[in-house]
Write a protein that holds these residues in place. Structure first.
Motif, mmCIF file in Angstrom:
data_model
loop_
_atom_site.group_PDB
_atom_site.id
_atom_site.type_symbol
_atom_site.label_atom_id
_atom_site.label_comp_id
_atom_site.label_asym_id
_atom_site.label_seq_id
_atom_site.Cartn_x
_atom_site.Cartn_y
_atom_site.Cartn_z
ATOM 1 N N VAL A 48 13.857 -21.590 59.590
ATOM 2 C CA VAL A 48 14.882 -22.549 59.794
ATOM 3 C C VAL A 48 16.129 -21.715 60.158
ATOM 4 O O VAL A 48 16.990 -22.762 60.213
ATOM 5 C CB VAL A 48 14.673 -24.056 59.084
ATOM 6 N N GLY A 49 16.646 -20.477 59.877
ATOM 7 C CA GLY A 49 17.486 -20.092 59.870
ATOM 8 C C GLY A 49 18.296 -19.864 58.577
ATOM 9 O O GLY A 49 19.543 -19.497 58.666
ATOM 10 N N ASP A 50 17.742 -20.173 57.612
ATOM 11 C CA ASP A 50 18.451 -19.853 56.458
ATOM 12 C C ASP A 50 18.281 -18.494 55.621
ATOM 13 O O ASP A 50 17.635 -17.590 56.252
ATOM 14 C CB ASP A 50 18.104 -20.814 55.242
ATOM 15 N N VAL A 53 15.607 -15.395 54.027
ATOM 16 C CA VAL A 53 14.429 -16.118 54.911
ATOM 17 C C VAL A 53 13.610 -16.734 53.765
ATOM 18 O O VAL A 53 12.968 -15.927 53.320
ATOM 19 C CB VAL A 53 13.812 -15.134 55.626
ATOM 20 N N VAL A 54 13.338 -17.951 54.101
ATOM 21 C CA VAL A 54 12.289 -18.616 53.145
ATOM 22 C C VAL A 54 11.381 -19.427 54.465
ATOM 23 O O VAL A 54 12.178 -20.182 55.220
ATOM 24 C CB VAL A 54 13.049 -19.665 52.196
ATOM 25 N N LEU A 55 10.245 -19.185 54.245
ATOM 26 C CA LEU A 55 9.352 -19.713 55.373
ATOM 27 C C LEU A 55 8.769 -21.207 54.695
ATOM 28 O O LEU A 55 8.459 -21.235 53.674
ATOM 29 C CB LEU A 55 8.131 -18.864 55.677
ATOM 30 N N ASN A 59 4.798 -29.786 56.949
ATOM 31 C CA ASN A 59 4.758 -30.546 55.897
ATOM 32 C C ASN A 59 6.029 -30.469 54.931
ATOM 33 O O ASN A 59 6.845 -31.552 54.614
ATOM 34 C CB ASN A 59 3.554 -30.511 55.047
ATOM 35 N N GLU A 60 6.275 -29.235 54.568
ATOM 36 C CA GLU A 60 7.548 -29.072 53.690
ATOM 37 C C GLU A 60 8.813 -29.341 54.385
ATOM 38 O O GLU A 60 9.670 -29.906 53.552
ATOM 39 C CB GLU A 60 7.501 -27.656 53.209
ATOM 40 N N LEU A 61 8.863 -29.117 55.787
ATOM 41 C CA LEU A 61 10.034 -29.329 56.569
ATOM 42 C C LEU A 61 9.986 -30.982 56.585
ATOM 43 O O LEU A 61 11.368 -31.377 56.508
ATOM 44 C CB LEU A 61 9.869 -28.776 58.035
ATOM 45 N N SER A 88 9.382 -9.586 48.839
ATOM 46 C CA SER A 88 10.018 -10.224 47.523
ATOM 47 C C SER A 88 9.407 -11.244 46.886
ATOM 48 O O SER A 88 10.046 -12.442 47.333
ATOM 49 C CB SER A 88 11.632 -9.944 47.399
ATOM 50 N N ASN A 89 8.541 -11.502 46.004
ATOM 51 C CA ASN A 89 8.292 -12.685 45.474
ATOM 52 C C ASN A 89 8.933 -13.142 44.262
ATOM 53 O O ASN A 89 8.697 -14.111 43.720
ATOM 54 C CB ASN A 89 6.743 -12.567 45.214
ATOM 55 N N GLU A 90 10.169 -12.326 44.164
ATOM 56 C CA GLU A 90 10.939 -12.750 42.916
ATOM 57 C C GLU A 90 12.467 -12.723 43.217
ATOM 58 O O GLU A 90 13.298 -12.968 42.593
ATOM 59 C CB GLU A 90 10.738 -11.590 41.854
ATOM 60 N N TYR A 91 12.676 -12.966 44.626
ATOM 61 C CA TYR A 91 14.038 -13.279 45.350
ATOM 62 C C TYR A 91 14.873 -12.268 45.042
ATOM 63 O O TYR A 91 15.983 -12.418 44.787
ATOM 64 C CB TYR A 91 14.254 -14.822 44.776
ATOM 65 N N SER A 92 14.350 -10.947 45.021
ATOM 66 C CA SER A 92 15.338 -9.972 44.814
ATOM 67 C C SER A 92 16.391 -9.795 45.757
ATOM 68 O O SER A 92 17.318 -9.544 45.816
ATOM 69 C CB SER A 92 14.498 -8.491 44.365
#
Length: 99
Positions: A48-50, A53-55, A59-61, A88-92
Motif C-alpha cells: 500500500v505504499g508504506d 514495506v509491510v504486506l 481482509n487486513e486491508l 526481516s521478521n524482526e523489523y530490523s
C-alpha cells in the motif's frame, strides 16, 4: 528462479554443504542475515505504499478501512500460493529508519 530449479540445485549439494546456514544480503537496505523461514501465502499480499514495506491481505486491508476500489488499485506484491522469504521478521529495517 522456480522452486524446481532450487530443488535441483539443492539436490546437487553434498551433505556437508546442506548443513550450512542459508543467508541473505539486501544491497538496497544494507542488511544481511540468516533466512529463518520460508512462507507460503494463501491470499494475495498487497503493498500500500508504506515504509518499511509491510504486506497485507485483502481482509487486513478491509479491517484497516480501505474500500474495495482502493484495494483494487494497490499492487499485488506476492500472488496467492507463492513461496517467499522475508528479509526481516524482526523489523530490523524499521529500526534503521527510526534511528
Amino acid at each position: 528462479m522456480k522452486l524446481k530449479d532450487l530443488k535441483n540445485w539443492l539436490d546437487s549439494l553434498s551433505d556437508e554443504e546442506l548443513e550450512k546456514e542459508l543467508l541473505y544480503n539486501s544491497m538496497d537496505y544494507g542488511i544481511s542475515g540468516k533466512i529463518t523461514e520460508i512462507n507460503r501465502n494463501d491470499d494475495n499480499l498487497y503493498y500500500v505504499g508504506d515504509e518499511p514495506v509491510v504486506l497485507h491481505t485483502r481482509n487486513e486491508l478491509r479491517q484497516l478501512g480501505f474500500t474495495e476500489r482502493q484495494i483494487s488499485n494497490f499492487d499485488i506484491e506476492i500472488p496467492q500460493g507463492c513461496y517467499y522469504v522475508e528479509l526481516s521478521n524482526e523489523y530490523s529495517i524499521l529500526e534503521r529508519f527510526v534511528s
